[in-house]
Motif scaffolding. Structure first.
Motif, PDB file in Angstrom:
ATOM      1  N   ALA A  61       0.844  -1.201   0.000  1.00  0.00           N
ATOM      2  CA  ALA A  61       0.000   0.000   0.000  1.00  0.00           C
ATOM      3  C   ALA A  61       0.878   1.249   0.000  1.00  0.00           C
ATOM      4  O   ALA A  61       0.783   2.098   0.886  1.00  0.00           O
ATOM      5  CB  ALA A  61      -0.928  -0.015   1.207  1.00  0.00           C
ATOM      6  N   HIS A 111      -6.477   3.078   7.332  1.00  0.00           N
ATOM      7  CA  HIS A 111      -6.196   2.139   6.244  1.00  0.00           C
ATOM      8  C   HIS A 111      -6.393   0.711   6.720  1.00  0.00           C
ATOM      9  O   HIS A 111      -7.020  -0.106   6.032  1.00  0.00           O
ATOM     10  CB  HIS A 111      -4.780   2.336   5.715  1.00  0.00           C
ATOM     11  CG  HIS A 111      -4.445   1.402   4.597  1.00  0.00           C
ATOM     12  ND1 HIS A 111      -3.887   0.159   4.811  1.00  0.00           N
ATOM     13  CD2 HIS A 111      -4.623   1.515   3.265  1.00  0.00           C
ATOM     14  CE1 HIS A 111      -3.741  -0.447   3.649  1.00  0.00           C
ATOM     15  NE2 HIS A 111      -4.170   0.355   2.686  1.00  0.00           N
ATOM     16  N   SER A 116      -7.571  -2.095   4.079  1.00  0.00           N
ATOM     17  CA  SER A 116      -6.602  -3.186   3.924  1.00  0.00           C
ATOM     18  C   SER A 116      -7.310  -4.463   3.484  1.00  0.00           C
ATOM     19  O   SER A 116      -8.518  -4.610   3.665  1.00  0.00           O
ATOM     20  CB  SER A 116      -5.855  -3.431   5.237  1.00  0.00           C
ATOM     21  OG  SER A 116      -6.684  -4.082   6.169  1.00  0.00           O
TER      22      SER A 116
END
Length: 150
Positions: A61, A111, A116
Motif C-alpha cells: 500500500a 487504512h 486493507s
C-alpha cells in the motif's frame, strides 16, 4: 508500547540527573526541560507508527502510505512555521513531530480498519484470507490474497 512507556517514563524521571552531566548552567537545564518531556512523550508513538508503516509496506500500500506521510509532513511543517512565527522555541519542534506521528497513526489505522485486504475481506470483497495458528509467541497469522474466481 509498554517498553516505550517505560523508556519515556525513565527518560522523564532521569532528566534532573542527566542534565547536570551535560551542563552546569541552570538556564540551560531549565531550557532543556520542556523539550525533554515532549521527546519522552514522542517515544510512545514510535512503535505503533513504525509497525504501521511496515504493515502498509508489506501489503504493498505504497500510495496510501505516501499520502498519509505527505499529510503528516504538511501538519508538521505548518506547526513548525507557526511556532517560528510565534517564537515558541525548541519544544514546539517536538510537538510538531508528535502531530506528524498523530496524523500517521490515524491514517494507518484508517487504512488498516477500512481499506486493507484483511478489513475488506470481511465485507465480501474479492480477496480471501487464510489464517494459521503458530506456536507461541507468534500466535495467529493471516494472509490475504485474491480469490481464484475474481
Amino acid at each position: 508500547t509498554l517498553i516505550a512507556a517505560g523508556l519515556g517514563l525513565a527518560q522523564a524521571a532521569a532528566m534532573p540527573y542527566l542534565t547536570p552531566l551535560f551542563t552546569p548552567l541552570p538556564a540551560v537545564r531549565e531550557a532543556v526541560a520542556a523539550p525533554a518531556r515532549v521527546a519522552a512523550l514522542v517515544t510512545l508513538t514510535n512503535g505503533p507508527i513504525f509497525a504501521g508503516e511496515g504493515i502498509m509496506m508489506g501489503l504493498g500500500a505504497f500510495g496510501p502510505l505516501a499520502a498519509v506521510t505527505a499529510a503528516g509532513v504538511g501538519v508538521m511543517v505548518a506547526g513548525l512555521s507557526l511556532s517560528a512565527r510565534l517564537g515558541l522555541g525548541v519544544a514546539s519542534v517536538w510537538w510538531s513531530l508528535l502531530a506528524f506521528h498523530a496524523v500517521l497513526l490515524v491514517g494507518q489505522l484508517g487504512h488498516h480498519l477500512r481499506l486493507s485486504p484483511l478489513a475488506t475481506a470481511g465485507r465480501g470483497a474479492s480477496s480471501s484470507v487464510e489464517c494459521a495458528v503458530l506456536p507461541p509467541p507468534v500466535g495467529e497469522v493471516c494472509v490475504a490474497g485474491e480469490d481464484a474466481a475474481a
